[in-house]
Design a protein around this motif. Sequence first.
Motif, mmCIF file in Angstrom:
data_model
loop_
_atom_site.group_PDB
_atom_site.id
_atom_site.type_symbol
_atom_site.label_atom_id
_atom_site.label_comp_id
_atom_site.label_asym_id
_atom_site.label_seq_id
_atom_site.Cartn_x
_atom_site.Cartn_y
_atom_site.Cartn_z
ATOM 1 N N MET A 1 13.779 -27.947 11.493
ATOM 2 C CA MET A 1 13.468 -28.845 12.613
ATOM 3 C C MET A 1 11.985 -28.695 12.973
ATOM 4 N N LEU A 2 11.156 -29.144 12.063
ATOM 5 C CA LEU A 2 9.725 -28.866 12.167
ATOM 6 C C LEU A 2 9.033 -29.678 13.250
ATOM 7 N N GLU A 3 9.575 -30.844 13.585
ATOM 8 C CA GLU A 3 8.942 -31.621 14.651
ATOM 9 C C GLU A 3 9.110 -30.907 15.987
ATOM 10 N N ASP A 4 10.301 -30.304 16.194
ATOM 11 C CA ASP A 4 10.515 -29.514 17.416
ATOM 12 C C ASP A 4 9.613 -28.290 17.425
ATOM 13 N N ALA A 5 9.485 -27.656 16.260
ATOM 14 C CA ALA A 5 8.604 -26.490 16.163
ATOM 15 C C ALA A 5 7.164 -26.886 16.487
ATOM 16 N N ARG A 6 6.727 -28.013 15.940
ATOM 17 C CA ARG A 6 5.356 -28.475 16.158
ATOM 18 C C ARG A 6 5.102 -28.756 17.640
ATOM 19 N N SER A 7 6.099 -29.345 18.315
ATOM 20 C CA SER A 7 5.906 -29.660 19.745
ATOM 21 C C SER A 7 5.732 -28.388 20.572
ATOM 22 N N LEU A 8 6.448 -27.305 20.202
ATOM 23 C CA LEU A 8 6.276 -26.030 20.909
ATOM 24 C C LEU A 8 4.904 -25.423 20.632
ATOM 25 N N VAL A 9 4.467 -25.552 19.369
ATOM 26 C CA VAL A 9 3.129 -25.041 19.035
ATOM 27 C C VAL A 9 2.067 -25.773 19.857
ATOM 28 N N ASP A 10 2.209 -27.093 19.958
ATOM 29 C CA ASP A 10 1.250 -27.877 20.743
ATOM 30 C C ASP A 10 1.311 -27.517 22.217
ATOM 31 N N ALA A 11 2.518 -27.145 22.697
ATOM 32 C CA ALA A 11 2.694 -26.825 24.124
ATOM 33 C C ALA A 11 1.945 -25.566 24.541
ATOM 34 N N ILE A 12 1.702 -24.676 23.586
ATOM 35 C CA ILE A 12 0.926 -23.457 23.929
ATOM 36 C C ILE A 12 -0.436 -23.485 23.249
ATOM 37 N N SER A 13 -0.874 -24.712 22.964
ATOM 38 C CA SER A 13 -2.215 -24.913 22.383
ATOM 39 C C SER A 13 -2.428 -24.101 21.120
ATOM 40 N N GLY A 14 -1.421 -24.047 20.286
ATOM 41 C CA GLY A 14 -1.575 -23.406 18.990
ATOM 42 C C GLY A 14 -1.145 -21.977 18.933
ATOM 43 N N GLY A 15 -1.045 -21.305 20.088
ATOM 44 C CA GLY A 15 -0.600 -19.911 20.075
ATOM 45 C C GLY A 15 -1.605 -18.987 19.431
ATOM 46 N N ASN A 16 -1.111 -18.020 18.687
ATOM 47 C CA ASN A 16 -1.998 -17.072 18.011
ATOM 48 C C ASN A 16 -1.905 -17.255 16.497
ATOM 49 N N VAL A 17 -2.531 -16.359 15.752
ATOM 50 C CA VAL A 17 -2.514 -16.462 14.292
ATOM 51 C C VAL A 17 -1.083 -16.421 13.767
ATOM 52 N N ARG A 18 -0.255 -15.601 14.396
ATOM 53 C CA ARG A 18 1.134 -15.482 13.989
ATOM 54 C C ARG A 18 1.861 -16.820 14.166
ATOM 55 N N THR A 19 1.585 -17.513 15.282
ATOM 56 C CA THR A 19 2.225 -18.805 15.553
ATOM 57 C C THR A 19 1.910 -19.804 14.443
ATOM 58 N N SER A 20 0.638 -19.923 14.123
ATOM 59 C CA SER A 20 0.223 -20.875 13.080
ATOM 60 C C SER A 20 0.822 -20.505 11.727
ATOM 61 N N MET B 1 11.267 -18.753 19.070
ATOM 62 C CA MET B 1 11.866 -20.088 19.147
ATOM 63 C C MET B 1 11.268 -21.010 18.085
ATOM 64 N N ILE B 2 9.959 -20.914 17.901
ATOM 65 C CA ILE B 2 9.299 -21.728 16.863
ATOM 66 C C ILE B 2 9.851 -21.362 15.491
ATOM 67 N N SER B 3 10.013 -20.063 15.249
ATOM 68 C CA SER B 3 10.548 -19.601 13.969
ATOM 69 C C SER B 3 11.982 -20.098 13.751
ATOM 70 N N ALA B 4 12.785 -20.125 14.831
ATOM 71 C CA ALA B 4 14.164 -20.613 14.727
ATOM 72 C C ALA B 4 14.183 -22.068 14.293
ATOM 73 N N TYR B 5 13.314 -22.883 14.905
ATOM 74 C CA TYR B 5 13.240 -24.296 14.516
ATOM 75 C C TYR B 5 12.792 -24.433 13.056
ATOM 76 N N CYS B 6 11.778 -23.672 12.678
ATOM 77 C CA CYS B 6 11.270 -23.759 11.297
ATOM 78 C C CYS B 6 12.339 -23.371 10.294
ATOM 79 N N ASN B 7 13.078 -22.313 10.586
ATOM 80 C CA ASN B 7 14.112 -21.854 9.662
ATOM 81 C C ASN B 7 15.251 -22.857 9.526
ATOM 82 N N SER B 8 15.433 -23.715 10.541
ATOM 83 C CA SER B 8 16.487 -24.727 10.504
ATOM 84 C C SER B 8 15.978 -26.082 10.048
#
Length: 890
Positions: free
Chosen positions: A48-67, A39-46
């Motif tokens: 919509m980076l603010e939406d992507a950032r909010s998802l990253v923050d929601a899982i406390s950064g995720g893993n190395v792949r997320t960042s 989902m984060i990748s879908a936002y980034c590809n479109s």
Amino acid sequence: DRSAHTDRIQELAWLGRLREAREVFDAMPHRSIFAWNTMISAYCNSGMLEDARSLVDAISGGNVRTSTILLSGYARLGRVLDARRVFDGMLERNTIAWNAMVSCYVRNGDVTMARRLFDAMPSKDVTSWNSMLTGYCHSRQMVDAWHLFEQMPERNLVSWTVVISGYARIEQHGKAWDIFRMMHREGVSPDQSNFASVLLAVTGLRDLGVLEGLRPLALKTGFESDVVIGTSMLNAYTRDASALDTAMKFFEGMPERNEYTWSTMIAALSHGGRIDAATAVYERDPVKSIPCQTALLTGLARCGRITDARILFDQIPDPIVVSWNAMITGYMQNGMVDEAKELFDRMPFRNTISWAGMIAGYAQNGRNQEALDLLQAQHRNGMLPSLSSLTSSFFACSNIGALETGNQVHSLAVKAGCQFNSYIGNALITMYGKCGNMEYVRQVFSRMRVKDTVSWNSFISALVHNNMLEDARHIFDNMLSRDVVSWTTIISAYAQAERGTEAVEFFKIMLHKHEVPNSPILTILLSMCGSLGAPKLGQQIHTVAIKHGRDSELIVANALMSMYFKCGSADSHKVFDSMEERDIFTWNSFITGCAQHGLGREAIKMYKHMRSAGVLPNEVTFVGLLNACSHAGLVDEGWQFFKSMSRDYGLTPLLEHYACMVDLLGRTGNVQGAEQFIYDMPIEPDAVIWSALLGACKIHKNAEIGRRAAERLFAIEPSNSGNYVMLSNIYSSLGMWVEVAEVRRIMKQQGVTKEPGCSWMQIRNKVYSFVTGDKQHEQIEEVESTLQDLYTSLRTAGYVPDTEFVLHDIDEEQKESSLLYHSEKLAVAYGLLVTPQGMPIQIMKNLRICGDCHTFFKFVSQVTKRDIDIRDGNRFHHFRNGSCSCGDFW
């Protein structure tokens, strides 16, 4: 179940349906890190980076792949600082993360920072080396790229492909081909991508023989039957417009075709102007995929068949965002801005390309404020603009001189983290330059981390725009590398500054450095030759155009025809007759050229020919026609054309058309009618119109109307000496010496000085100029002696000097002497002195030729048996055997 949901998210994202993808994501009872990353990748590809950032923050950064996904998303939109903040905030980094950050700098043109990070990497894999190699190649630093390539501890096929593509990018296609052959000798087998890159280089060589030579290797390796390589080879064939039939034959012989094969053939035929053939290929496509629909839709729009393009669009059952964008772009390309807006407003989903296309379309169609309003709307919708949106907005600000708004967009670029991107920097330089703020131009240029050739060209253009020619020359001289745009900019600058000799010198240096001139350079120089009346130089540039195959290009052919007309050469007709394609500019140039030479009947004949060819006239056409009628005394025809403008074509007459009518009526003796015509005009007359009336009064010695016209002119342009001189000449011709003295007193009081007459001629590639009463010419004594001898011969043949315009307070001998040393008489004497007997003489003059000189030259042509052509400030005079082409009507 989770895998199926994730696959569905990917599918919807690819279709541009992000809202539905998010609904699927939100409905998942349990989400894996893979689902989050998808989902984060879908936002980034479109975008919509603010939406992507909010998802990253929601899982406390995720893993190395997320960042790394988020970092790459920022990189794609040019938000380098945000990407670096993500990178610096990563608790752990693997080589993939390091590579992503290096690629971010590379993508945004900051090769220096990319190399600094590359050198700091704790460990590197071949991808790391390839990323850095890509950076050098994309920034055209091929010396550094080749040095790095030689240092690589390990190379893979990507390494070879990148460096081959790099040399192809800087158009060193021979070097790219040599590297491919080196790779082949080292036993490295090409893959699809590698074959495609070498095909790009082969295409650049413009040698179908090399392409044919590559085919045995493709057959041997089995790649020619591979649909991807086959399509790449087809693409190579289609890049040569003359090889479309060969490309079609190759296409027909392909054992397998995919959607890109079909779309490549459709796009090539469309681009080559064979839209019906492109449609036929489309009809044969069994799938009619989105790329094929988009290719045909784009081709139809490009050739003006926008209605057919819309029909095709409406036939697509569920168009994706790419199709919507293509249709919007088609409308914008055809100037149908409101239709594009209507479609944009109906879009179920918009991506950054949609917004960028609309903003660019508004700016390119002159609706600059709407472009800026739309940028603001995009920002309000929570989407940071793309690089394209920002550069188009800077272009809009440039067009309307909106410096303050440009500053605000600049701040938005900083917020988006892309202020150091070279595209943004170049656009900022252009915008601030056109808004006249050179301080900001210098600041932006000095702070750019990467300065490519475009940056230097933009800086030079800004300096030229602000009349800082010597500074522009200094920057040009210090450029490490120049492209054809650099040469075009500096040559154009000197040509516009009327420093033609230096412009030509630059052109010679350019050719010496084996830089191939483009169409703009040739048209600039040809226009300059026309203005200077330098036909021999124009012929030399014509030869250069032929050598490089540019003479048949419409813009160059038009410039050639116009130049020859302005130089009084019959080659103008030859160029016109040889043209395979003509546009409205072609026809207008020919009609205007006929007008300049007093060929009224021929201008009318050409107009009829134009109409029979299905070309509709515009306002410029009628200016040419009315001028032609004026110079030939065709009053009835002139009235017919003037009335035809609005009656037959719905064109509203402009000031230029009214000025032509005043000139036509006045020249033919109806001075009172011309004055009444001015009073009856629905628009306020300008200086050109009153000047035309004053000129008519001079011809027909009407002091009363002349005085009224002159008074209007004195109020409109009090510093124009020509108006005072014209009125003074009217008074002189009528012996009104008190009034003459009064005019001269007013001139003195106003600080107005008479513009000196200047004439020039080109002999053996050198321009010689003379001013009235000239004493500075290096051969002036010989010129005056020749002129005195000529004067004696003309008096014997019956020439009598017309002294009616010369001041009355000097004796007759002084009056005749005053007339004798007019600039065009000095020029013809010099021509007789230095050119072979019987050779035609051509002279250019800045002012309208006087009555005495006109009579003088008729006698010169008769006595010397020379053809003499004079282009004065108004028209051409062709003197032959004692008569003039104007029929004494000028």
